[in-house]
Design a protein around this motif. Sequence first.
Motif, mmCIF file in Angstrom:
data_model
loop_
_atom_site.group_PDB
_atom_site.id
_atom_site.type_symbol
_atom_site.label_atom_id
_atom_site.label_comp_id
_atom_site.label_asym_id
_atom_site.label_seq_id
_atom_site.Cartn_x
_atom_site.Cartn_y
_atom_site.Cartn_z
ATOM 1 N N SER A 144 46.345 57.364 52.514
ATOM 2 C CA SER A 144 45.959 56.994 51.429
ATOM 3 C C SER A 144 45.731 55.541 51.259
ATOM 4 O O SER A 144 45.073 54.942 50.039
ATOM 5 C CB SER A 144 47.367 57.343 50.476
ATOM 6 O OG SER A 144 48.646 56.619 51.191
ATOM 7 N N TYR A 145 45.757 54.669 52.031
ATOM 8 C CA TYR A 145 45.403 53.148 51.936
ATOM 9 C C TYR A 145 43.895 53.078 52.078
ATOM 10 O O TYR A 145 43.637 51.971 51.391
ATOM 11 C CB TYR A 145 46.228 52.495 52.939
ATOM 12 C CG TYR A 145 47.478 52.309 53.100
ATOM 13 C CD1 TYR A 145 48.004 52.127 51.952
ATOM 14 C CD2 TYR A 145 48.428 53.085 54.264
ATOM 15 C CE1 TYR A 145 49.613 51.673 52.198
ATOM 16 C CE2 TYR A 145 49.813 52.759 54.002
ATOM 17 C CZ TYR A 145 50.314 52.211 53.022
ATOM 18 O OH TYR A 145 51.653 52.115 53.040
ATOM 19 N N ARG A 146 43.301 53.894 52.257
ATOM 20 C CA ARG A 146 41.878 54.115 51.943
ATOM 21 C C ARG A 146 41.389 53.861 50.675
ATOM 22 O O ARG A 146 40.361 53.328 50.259
ATOM 23 C CB ARG A 146 40.979 55.035 52.482
ATOM 24 C CG ARG A 146 41.030 55.277 54.118
ATOM 25 C CD ARG A 146 40.433 56.566 54.526
ATOM 26 N NE ARG A 146 40.278 56.636 55.813
ATOM 27 C CZ ARG A 146 39.233 57.466 56.444
ATOM 28 N NH1 ARG A 146 38.241 57.677 56.013
ATOM 29 N NH2 ARG A 146 39.472 57.445 57.843
ATOM 30 N N TYR A 147 42.371 53.900 49.564
ATOM 31 C CA TYR A 147 41.965 54.054 48.276
ATOM 32 C C TYR A 147 42.672 52.689 47.615
ATOM 33 O O TYR A 147 42.472 52.596 46.619
ATOM 34 C CB TYR A 147 42.466 55.443 47.564
ATOM 35 C CG TYR A 147 41.824 56.364 48.083
ATOM 36 C CD1 TYR A 147 40.708 57.024 47.207
ATOM 37 C CD2 TYR A 147 42.051 57.153 49.218
ATOM 38 C CE1 TYR A 147 39.742 57.929 47.903
ATOM 39 C CE2 TYR A 147 41.272 58.344 49.762
ATOM 40 C CZ TYR A 147 40.102 58.820 48.938
ATOM 41 O OH TYR A 147 39.490 59.749 49.449
ATOM 42 N N ARG A 148 43.183 51.899 48.484
ATOM 43 C CA ARG A 148 43.456 50.608 47.965
ATOM 44 C C ARG A 148 42.390 49.727 47.580
ATOM 45 O O ARG A 148 41.264 49.770 48.615
ATOM 46 C CB ARG A 148 44.421 49.808 49.081
ATOM 47 C CG ARG A 148 45.811 50.563 49.229
ATOM 48 C CD ARG A 148 46.479 50.534 47.800
ATOM 49 N NE ARG A 148 47.848 51.495 48.194
ATOM 50 C CZ ARG A 148 48.932 50.883 48.518
ATOM 51 N NH1 ARG A 148 49.257 49.473 48.460
ATOM 52 N NH2 ARG A 148 50.130 51.822 48.559
ATOM 53 N N LEU A 200 55.288 55.823 65.529
ATOM 54 C CA LEU A 200 53.875 55.979 65.762
ATOM 55 C C LEU A 200 53.427 56.902 64.681
ATOM 56 O O LEU A 200 52.193 56.567 63.965
ATOM 57 C CB LEU A 200 53.635 56.496 67.185
ATOM 58 C CG LEU A 200 52.283 56.674 67.453
ATOM 59 C CD1 LEU A 200 51.477 55.195 67.319
ATOM 60 C CD2 LEU A 200 52.042 57.219 69.020
ATOM 61 N N ALA A 201 53.801 58.157 64.693
ATOM 62 C CA ALA A 201 53.314 59.154 63.771
ATOM 63 C C ALA A 201 53.537 58.775 61.939
ATOM 64 O O ALA A 201 52.891 59.004 61.304
ATOM 65 C CB ALA A 201 53.826 60.439 63.759
ATOM 66 N N ASP A 202 54.802 58.020 62.135
ATOM 67 C CA ASP A 202 55.331 57.798 60.707
ATOM 68 C C ASP A 202 54.240 56.798 59.975
ATOM 69 O O ASP A 202 53.735 57.032 58.944
ATOM 70 C CB ASP A 202 56.551 57.445 60.892
ATOM 71 C CG ASP A 202 57.236 57.235 59.359
ATOM 72 O OD1 ASP A 202 56.724 57.387 58.278
ATOM 73 O OD2 ASP A 202 58.470 56.638 59.399
ATOM 74 N N ILE A 203 54.282 55.571 60.342
ATOM 75 C CA ILE A 203 53.305 54.662 59.715
ATOM 76 C C ILE A 203 52.386 54.092 60.790
ATOM 77 O O ILE A 203 51.260 53.472 60.321
ATOM 78 C CB ILE A 203 54.147 53.353 59.289
ATOM 79 C CG1 ILE A 203 55.243 52.861 60.109
ATOM 80 C CG2 ILE A 203 55.114 54.001 58.092
ATOM 81 C CD1 ILE A 203 56.031 51.677 59.661
ATOM 82 N N HIS A 206 48.609 55.302 60.284
ATOM 83 C CA HIS A 206 47.837 54.252 59.415
ATOM 84 C C HIS A 206 47.236 53.195 59.878
ATOM 85 O O HIS A 206 46.099 52.904 59.451
ATOM 86 C CB HIS A 206 48.927 53.951 58.215
ATOM 87 C CG HIS A 206 49.341 54.867 57.008
ATOM 88 N ND1 HIS A 206 48.258 55.617 56.453
ATOM 89 C CD2 HIS A 206 50.433 55.277 56.905
ATOM 90 C CE1 HIS A 206 49.056 56.302 55.557
ATOM 91 N NE2 HIS A 206 50.405 56.336 55.765
ATOM 92 N N MET A 207 47.725 52.632 60.722
ATOM 93 C CA MET A 207 47.029 51.485 61.450
ATOM 94 C C MET A 207 45.783 52.055 62.214
ATOM 95 O O MET A 207 44.723 51.297 62.518
ATOM 96 C CB MET A 207 47.873 50.839 62.579
ATOM 97 C CG MET A 207 49.108 49.923 61.885
ATOM 98 S SD MET A 207 49.897 48.928 63.068
ATOM 99 C CE MET A 207 50.428 49.896 64.351
ATOM 100 N N VAL A 208 46.071 53.251 63.072
ATOM 101 C CA VAL A 208 44.859 53.983 63.680
ATOM 102 C C VAL A 208 43.998 54.213 62.890
ATOM 103 O O VAL A 208 42.568 54.160 63.032
ATOM 104 C CB VAL A 208 45.404 55.385 64.525
ATOM 105 C CG1 VAL A 208 44.315 55.988 64.971
ATOM 106 C CG2 VAL A 208 46.379 54.995 65.625
#
Length: 369
Positions: A144-148, A200-203, A206-208
């Motif tokens: 979802s951060y792509r939409y910030r 790693l999977a949780d947040i 998002h970094m990846v």
Amino acid sequence: MLTKKVSLKRNSKEDKMSKKIWNVGIIGLGGIGDSHMNNLLKVANTRVAAICDVNTQAVEQVGDRLNLAADKRYSHYKELISDADVDFVISGVSNKYHADILKCAIEFSKPIVSEKPFTRTMEEADELLALYEKNPIPCMIGFSYRYRPCFQYVKELLEQGALGQIRHIAAHYLQEENAPMFNHEYTWRFNKEIAGTGILADIGSHMVDAARFFVGEFTKVAGMMSTFIDHRVDPRTNQPVKVDVDDFAGFQCELAGGVMGTFYTHKNAIGTNNQFNITLFGDLGTVRISVEKPNEVHLSVRDGENLELIDKIVHLESGNRKLMLQDFVDSLENNSNSYFFPTFMDGYRNQQVMQMIIDSSRDGVARSN
């Protein structure tokens, strides 16, 4: 310090709304499910037409609130996905079920928005890819951060070459909720069988995704993972249970074009809330963003004969930005994806990188095939 106010560009086609009402099925009625339903209220021409959860009490409560008919209240995801009245599905469940629900959506050719991570394991991801290649469906993975606004503005800067050759990307994602003083109880996120991996999977995923979104594919990775708190109390039994997943992940990497990357994430960072910060270093300038300030972009450049340092804070107007779920509906109506749409393959590639990090933390540097 200079300031500037910028409006993000929108294509005129994005303002045209179809008269079709899209019937949406929601799988998972926990916090993420509530978030998706609230976001749907902002998306034109959609309505929640069916719901599903293993918690029958939650199904009844939400069904009553939405005035849904009894035959649109499901306890198994396959019943909802196979419902011919449901145009697309939004899935927000624990990681254990991501692959099965995506598999079912492919089987019934049902468009789907699925939460990240893509799957628990690479084996699950490979099986899904084989099915998807035979029957591709519209699929969005929840990065979802792509939409910030700040993400989209920086993406435009990079496409314009405003920072010159990118040499290095650095990111950290920190929260504090797992620190010992908070006595965070044992949940499914601390269980490898259900979660696959921990932080790693949780947040960390998002970094990846941010690295791939801004720079490109990973070519090699050197990772380290650790578990700070190895037991947590199960609230059902009041007994300590072993934690068998990571609650720290850090990795260095090389990305496409020889760009170097440094990343770390954990939830043991006292004083942080949702601190996801990213910096990109280019030959012509440096840009910094934080998801806690989604309408700001910090830009540092040198200009003139004396290469004077100029720091700018670009203030973005968020009113015109496209919402993630609106982008998915638009993609169904236009039969095309925006440049920031996180696709099925974005989910699959993300899982590949996480597997590289896992392998590297165990064996040393991992390289892409």
